[in-house]
Write a protein that holds these residues in place. Structure first.
Motif, PDB file in Angstrom:
ATOM      1  N   LEU A   6      30.967 -23.973 -41.078  1.00 57.01           N
ATOM      2  CA  LEU A   6      31.475 -22.855 -41.885  1.00 57.01           C
ATOM      3  C   LEU A   6      30.455 -21.736 -41.791  1.00 57.01           C
ATOM      4  N   GLY A   7      30.872 -20.594 -41.257  1.00 57.53           N
ATOM      5  CA  GLY A   7      29.907 -19.577 -40.833  1.00 57.53           C
ATOM      6  C   GLY A   7      29.971 -18.288 -41.618  1.00 57.53           C
ATOM      7  N   GLY A   8      29.493 -17.225 -40.957  1.00 62.17           N
ATOM      8  CA  GLY A   8      29.432 -15.914 -41.596  1.00 62.17           C
ATOM      9  C   GLY A   8      28.001 -15.491 -41.863  1.00 62.17           C
ATOM     10  N   THR A  28      33.196 -23.027 -35.151  1.00 62.94           N
ATOM     11  CA  THR A  28      32.742 -22.202 -36.275  1.00 62.94           C
ATOM     12  C   THR A  28      33.951 -21.564 -36.937  1.00 62.94           C
ATOM     13  N   SER A  29      33.968 -21.619 -38.261  1.00 62.36           N
ATOM     14  CA  SER A  29      35.046 -20.977 -39.017  1.00 62.36           C
ATOM     15  C   SER A  29      34.527 -19.730 -39.721  1.00 62.36           C
ATOM     16  N   LEU A  30      35.245 -18.624 -39.547  1.00 58.43           N
ATOM     17  CA  LEU A  30      34.913 -17.362 -40.233  1.00 58.43           C
ATOM     18  C   LEU A  30      36.045 -17.010 -41.181  1.00 58.43           C
ATOM     19  N   GLY A  32      37.067 -14.040 -41.939  1.00 56.62           N
ATOM     20  CA  GLY A  32      37.869 -12.920 -41.443  1.00 56.62           C
ATOM     21  C   GLY A  32      37.735 -11.674 -42.290  1.00 56.62           C
ATOM     22  N   ARG A  33      36.664 -11.590 -43.081  1.00 57.50           N
ATOM     23  CA  ARG A  33      36.463 -10.426 -43.952  1.00 57.50           C
ATOM     24  C   ARG A  33      35.998  -9.192 -43.163  1.00 57.50           C
ATOM     25  N   VAL A  34      35.166  -9.427 -42.130  1.00 59.52           N
ATOM     26  CA  VAL A  34      34.557  -8.318 -41.391  1.00 59.52           C
ATOM     27  C   VAL A  34      35.434  -7.989 -40.185  1.00 59.52           C
ATOM     28  N   VAL A  46      39.428 -18.267 -37.284  1.00 63.37           N
ATOM     29  CA  VAL A  46      39.273 -17.227 -38.311  1.00 63.37           C
ATOM     30  C   VAL A  46      40.355 -17.378 -39.377  1.00 63.37           C
ATOM     31  N   GLY A  47      39.936 -17.249 -40.655  1.00 63.45           N
ATOM     32  CA  GLY A  47      40.888 -17.242 -41.766  1.00 63.45           C
ATOM     33  C   GLY A  47      40.710 -18.438 -42.680  1.00 63.45           C
ATOM     34  N   GLY A  48      41.213 -18.284 -43.916  1.00 66.56           N
ATOM     35  CA  GLY A  48      41.097 -19.354 -44.901  1.00 66.56           C
ATOM     36  C   GLY A  48      41.899 -20.587 -44.509  1.00 66.56           C
ATOM     37  N   PHE A  49      41.585 -21.695 -45.195  1.00 67.33           N
ATOM     38  CA  PHE A  49      42.258 -22.975 -44.922  1.00 67.33           C
ATOM     39  C   PHE A  49      43.366 -23.242 -45.933  1.00 67.33           C
ATOM     40  N   GLY A  50      43.370 -22.472 -47.034  1.00 64.59           N
ATOM     41  CA  GLY A  50      44.326 -22.752 -48.102  1.00 64.59           C
ATOM     42  C   GLY A  50      43.733 -23.695 -49.134  1.00 64.59           C
ATOM     43  N   GLY A  51      42.527 -23.372 -49.606  1.00 64.75           N
ATOM     44  CA  GLY A  51      41.901 -24.168 -50.664  1.00 64.75           C
ATOM     45  C   GLY A  51      41.344 -25.484 -50.153  1.00 64.75           C
ATOM     46  N   ALA A  52      40.853 -26.295 -51.118  1.00 60.90           N
ATOM     47  CA  ALA A  52      40.220 -27.572 -50.748  1.00 60.90           C
ATOM     48  C   ALA A  52      41.223 -28.511 -50.077  1.00 60.90           C
ATOM     49  N   THR A  71      27.591 -21.045 -44.905  1.00 64.97           N
ATOM     50  CA  THR A  71      28.091 -19.772 -45.426  1.00 64.97           C
ATOM     51  C   THR A  71      27.001 -19.085 -46.254  1.00 64.97           C
ATOM     52  N   HIS A  72      27.280 -17.852 -46.628  1.00 67.72           N
ATOM     53  CA  HIS A  72      26.324 -17.065 -47.419  1.00 67.72           C
ATOM     54  C   HIS A  72      26.085 -17.729 -48.774  1.00 67.72           C
ATOM     55  N   PRO A  73      24.852 -17.643 -49.309  1.00 69.13           N
ATOM     56  CA  PRO A  73      24.557 -18.297 -50.594  1.00 69.13           C
ATOM     57  C   PRO A  73      25.469 -17.868 -51.742  1.00 69.13           C
ATOM     58  N   PHE A  74      26.117 -16.710 -51.619  1.00 68.44           N
ATOM     59  CA  PHE A  74      27.002 -16.239 -52.701  1.00 68.44           C
ATOM     60  C   PHE A  74      28.472 -16.558 -52.427  1.00 68.44           C
ATOM     61  N   ALA A  75      28.753 -17.250 -51.339  1.00 66.83           N
ATOM     62  CA  ALA A  75      30.146 -17.628 -51.034  1.00 66.83           C
ATOM     63  C   ALA A  75      30.449 -18.961 -51.731  1.00 66.83           C
ATOM     64  N   ALA A  76      30.503 -18.922 -53.063  1.00 64.02           N
ATOM     65  CA  ALA A  76      30.593 -20.158 -53.844  1.00 64.02           C
ATOM     66  C   ALA A  76      31.953 -20.835 -53.725  1.00 64.02           C
ATOM     67  N   GLY A  77      33.000 -20.049 -53.469  1.00 61.51           N
ATOM     68  CA  GLY A  77      34.347 -20.630 -53.409  1.00 61.51           C
ATOM     69  C   GLY A  77      34.498 -21.583 -52.243  1.00 61.51           C
ATOM     70  N   ILE A  78      34.092 -21.150 -51.061  1.00 64.91           N
ATOM     71  CA  ILE A  78      34.254 -22.007 -49.883  1.00 64.91           C
ATOM     72  C   ILE A  78      33.309 -23.214 -49.954  1.00 64.91           C
ATOM     73  N   THR A  79      32.148 -23.014 -50.573  1.00 60.39           N
ATOM     74  CA  THR A  79      31.202 -24.132 -50.717  1.00 60.39           C
ATOM     75  C   THR A  79      31.781 -25.204 -51.646  1.00 60.39           C
ATOM     76  N   SER A 193      20.215  -5.920 -55.654  1.00 60.69           N
ATOM     77  CA  SER A 193      20.505  -6.822 -54.538  1.00 60.69           C
ATOM     78  C   SER A 193      20.885  -8.197 -55.067  1.00 60.69           C
ATOM     79  N   LYS A 194      21.633  -8.930 -54.262  1.00 58.82           N
ATOM     80  CA  LYS A 194      21.803 -10.368 -54.510  1.00 58.82           C
ATOM     81  C   LYS A 194      20.582 -11.085 -53.931  1.00 58.82           C
ATOM     82  N   ASP A 195      20.262 -12.253 -54.466  1.00 56.16           N
ATOM     83  CA  ASP A 195      19.148 -13.030 -53.913  1.00 56.16           C
ATOM     84  C   ASP A 195      19.636 -13.781 -52.668  1.00 56.16           C
TER      85      ASP A 195
HETATM   86  P1  NAP Z   1      34.217 -17.205 -51.046  1.00 56.83           P
HETATM   87  O1  NAP Z   1      34.489 -16.377 -52.236  1.00 56.83           O
HETATM   88  O2  NAP Z   1      33.333 -18.385 -51.195  1.00 56.83           O
HETATM   89  O3  NAP Z   1      35.563 -17.749 -50.399  1.00 56.83           O
HETATM   90  C1  NAP Z   1      36.848 -17.244 -50.756  1.00 56.83           C
HETATM   91  C2  NAP Z   1      37.835 -17.835 -49.783  1.00 56.83           C
HETATM   92  O4  NAP Z   1      37.640 -17.277 -48.482  1.00 56.83           O
HETATM   93  C3  NAP Z   1      37.693 -19.336 -49.586  1.00 56.83           C
HETATM   94  O5  NAP Z   1      38.325 -20.060 -50.608  1.00 56.83           O
HETATM   95  C4  NAP Z   1      38.339 -19.496 -48.227  1.00 56.83           C
HETATM   96  O6  NAP Z   1      39.753 -19.376 -48.319  1.00 56.83           O
HETATM   97  C5  NAP Z   1      37.879 -18.261 -47.487  1.00 56.83           C
HETATM   98  N1  NAP Z   1      36.627 -18.492 -46.745  1.00 56.83           N
HETATM   99  C6  NAP Z   1      35.361 -18.152 -47.089  1.00 56.83           C
HETATM  100  N2  NAP Z   1      34.494 -18.453 -46.124  1.00 56.83           N
HETATM  101  C7  NAP Z   1      35.224 -18.997 -45.119  1.00 56.83           C
HETATM  102  C8  NAP Z   1      34.908 -19.481 -43.832  1.00 56.83           C
HETATM  103  N3  NAP Z   1      33.637 -19.461 -43.365  1.00 56.83           N
HETATM  104  N4  NAP Z   1      35.926 -19.964 -43.055  1.00 56.83           N
HETATM  105  C9  NAP Z   1      37.209 -19.961 -43.522  1.00 56.83           C
HETATM  106  N5  NAP Z   1      37.572 -19.505 -44.733  1.00 56.83           N
HETATM  107  C10 NAP Z   1      36.583 -19.018 -45.519  1.00 56.83           C
HETATM  108  O7  NAP Z   1      33.634 -16.312 -49.859  1.00 56.83           O
HETATM  109  P2  NAP Z   1      33.169 -14.783 -49.843  1.00 56.83           P
HETATM  110  O8  NAP Z   1      32.033 -14.606 -50.783  1.00 56.83           O
HETATM  111  O9  NAP Z   1      34.381 -13.914 -49.952  1.00 56.83           O
HETATM  112  O10 NAP Z   1      32.585 -14.705 -48.360  1.00 56.83           O
HETATM  113  C11 NAP Z   1      33.460 -14.802 -47.251  1.00 56.83           C
HETATM  114  C12 NAP Z   1      32.640 -15.076 -46.007  1.00 56.83           C
HETATM  115  O11 NAP Z   1      31.722 -14.008 -45.816  1.00 56.83           O
HETATM  116  C13 NAP Z   1      31.843 -16.365 -46.109  1.00 56.83           C
HETATM  117  O12 NAP Z   1      32.169 -17.169 -44.992  1.00 56.83           O
HETATM  118  C14 NAP Z   1      30.384 -15.933 -46.099  1.00 56.83           C
HETATM  119  O13 NAP Z   1      29.571 -16.746 -45.278  1.00 56.83           O
HETATM  120  C15 NAP Z   1      30.428 -14.503 -45.578  1.00 56.83           C
HETATM  121  N6  NAP Z   1      29.492 -13.635 -46.317  1.00 56.83           N
HETATM  122  C16 NAP Z   1      29.562 -13.538 -47.669  1.00 56.83           C
HETATM  123  C17 NAP Z   1      28.663 -12.742 -48.358  1.00 56.83           C
HETATM  124  C18 NAP Z   1      28.675 -12.647 -49.850  1.00 56.83           C
HETATM  125  O14 NAP Z   1      27.829 -11.922 -50.421  1.00 56.83           O
HETATM  126  N7  NAP Z   1      29.561 -13.350 -50.550  1.00 56.83           N
HETATM  127  C19 NAP Z   1      27.689 -12.018 -47.644  1.00 56.83           C
HETATM  128  C20 NAP Z   1      27.643 -12.122 -46.243  1.00 56.83           C
HETATM  129  C21 NAP Z   1      28.554 -12.940 -45.595  1.00 56.83           C
HETATM  130  P3  NAP Z   1      40.697 -20.659 -48.440  1.00 56.83           P
HETATM  131  O15 NAP Z   1      40.558 -21.142 -49.845  1.00 56.83           O
HETATM  132  O16 NAP Z   1      42.046 -20.126 -48.092  1.00 56.83           O
HETATM  133  O17 NAP Z   1      40.202 -21.676 -47.446  1.00 56.83           O
END
Ligand code: NAP
Length: 258
Positions: A6-8, A28-30, A32-34, A46-52, A71-79, A193-195
């Motif tokens: 799980l990347g990004g 690697t799964s992204l 798709g935000r960027v 690329v793209g979400g999986f549809g929850g756990a 994934t990023h330390p603040f991506a708590a949902g995917i973690t 900033s975020k930590d």
């Molecule tokens: P998030 O709130 O933890 O995740 C929201 C939803 O996005 C997840 O439930 C999942 O959807 C989908 N998702 C997130 N990461 C995914 C991945 N690597 N592959 C497939 N689906 C993913 O995430 P977020 O904070 O929006 O961040 C999204 C991505 O950006 C992360 O992968 C993270 O590494 C990267 N990023 C985040 C930050 C930040 O500050 N949050 C900064 C830099 C990079 P489903 O439930 O449909 O599976």
């Protein structure tokens, strides 16, 4: 042996590159935000999986043997989803999380637990704010009409936004000289900033220290309980080696320069 990564993050790209060089089957799964992401070596989806539950179904369909959540330390949902899906499916999970930043002498940091707490805290500082939290979460500042915000993000942010804002589209790594020039040019009073940790975006903290500017730092969300964590790419490679060895594969070199 097939790994879902799980990347990004830059760590995810570095790990993918090591695994590909070692002929490990890795996807690697992204999220798709960027719009124009930096792509890692190897297969990418690329793209979400549809929850756990969706992730658990995907792990089974793709016959995944292990998951590394880089994934990023603040991506708590995917973690949280990865933790639940892997626990339910009996798939080993490692969270690769770089350490957070630590103060050094000369820093004036104010730690808060959330973005709404930042918005409240800003009342204690000057009115010109360098807001480096990415483009998501800016809605928390939309009601602040006395402050002026310099916002830096990779892609343009969507409304709602603060009324007095300048957006700078850029992505790291950043240099201390560049950050110093930016803080001076915009006469910034406080950095937010975020930590996130890591080297790519740490220069702003050095620049703030040099200019004796206060920093409001948002604490990381907690990890799911009991989850296994690696702090470096090298540790993650060792963890994968351990699983591979357990499955009867030949061990890979651990001396590689990561
Ligand atoms: P998030 O709130 O933890 O995740 C929201 C939803 O996005 C997840 O439930 C999942 O959807 C989908 N998702 C997130 N990461 C995914 C991945 N690597 N592959 C497939 N689906 C993913 O995430 P977020 O904070 O929006 O961040 C999204 C991505 O950006 C992360 O992968 C993270 O590494 C990267 N990023 C985040 C930050 C930040 O500050 N949050 C900064 C830099 C990079 P489903 O439930 O449909 O599976």
């Amino acid at each position: 042996m097939k790994i879902l990564l799980l990347g990004g993050t830059s760590e995810a790209r570095r790990l993918a590159s090591v695994l590909v060089s070692q002929d490990v089957d890795v996807v690697t799964s992204l999220a798709g935000r960027v719009r124009d992401p930096r792509l890692p070596a190897g297969e990418v989806r690329v793209g979400g999986f549809g929850g756990a539950d969706g992730l658990a179904a995907w792990l089974a369909a793709e016959r995944i043997d292990a998951v590394v959540d880089a994934t990023h330390p603040f991506a708590a949902g995917i973690t949280a989803n990865a933790h639940a899906a892997c626990a339910g499916a009996g798939v080993p999970l490692l969270v690769l999380r770089r350490p957070g930043w630590a103060t050094v002498q000369g820093d004036t940091w104010h730690r808060v637990s959330s973005l709404p707490a930042v918005a409240e805290k800003l009342e204690d500082f000057g009115l010109r704010v360098f807001l480096t939290i990415g483009r998501l979460g800016l809605a928390h500042f939309a009601g602040l009409d006395r402050h002026w915000f310099l916002v830096r993000s990779v892609d343009p942010p969507d409304p709602p936004l603060p009324p007095r804002i300048e957006v700078l589209l850029d992505r790291g790594p950043f240099t201390v000289d560049g950050e110093l020039a930016l803080l001076r040019r915009h006469r910034i009073d406080v950095l937010v900033s975020k930590d996130s940790g890591g080297e790519m975006t740490a220069a702003k903290l050095t620049a703030a220290r040099t200019l004796r500017l206060p920093v409001i730092l948002v604490d990381r969300p907690p990890l799911p309980p009991g989850v296994q964590v690696a702090g470096t790419v090298a540790e993650a490679v060792s963890w994968i080696d351990g699983i591979t060895d357990g499955w009867g594969y030949k061990s890979r070199s651990r001396d590689r320069d990561l």
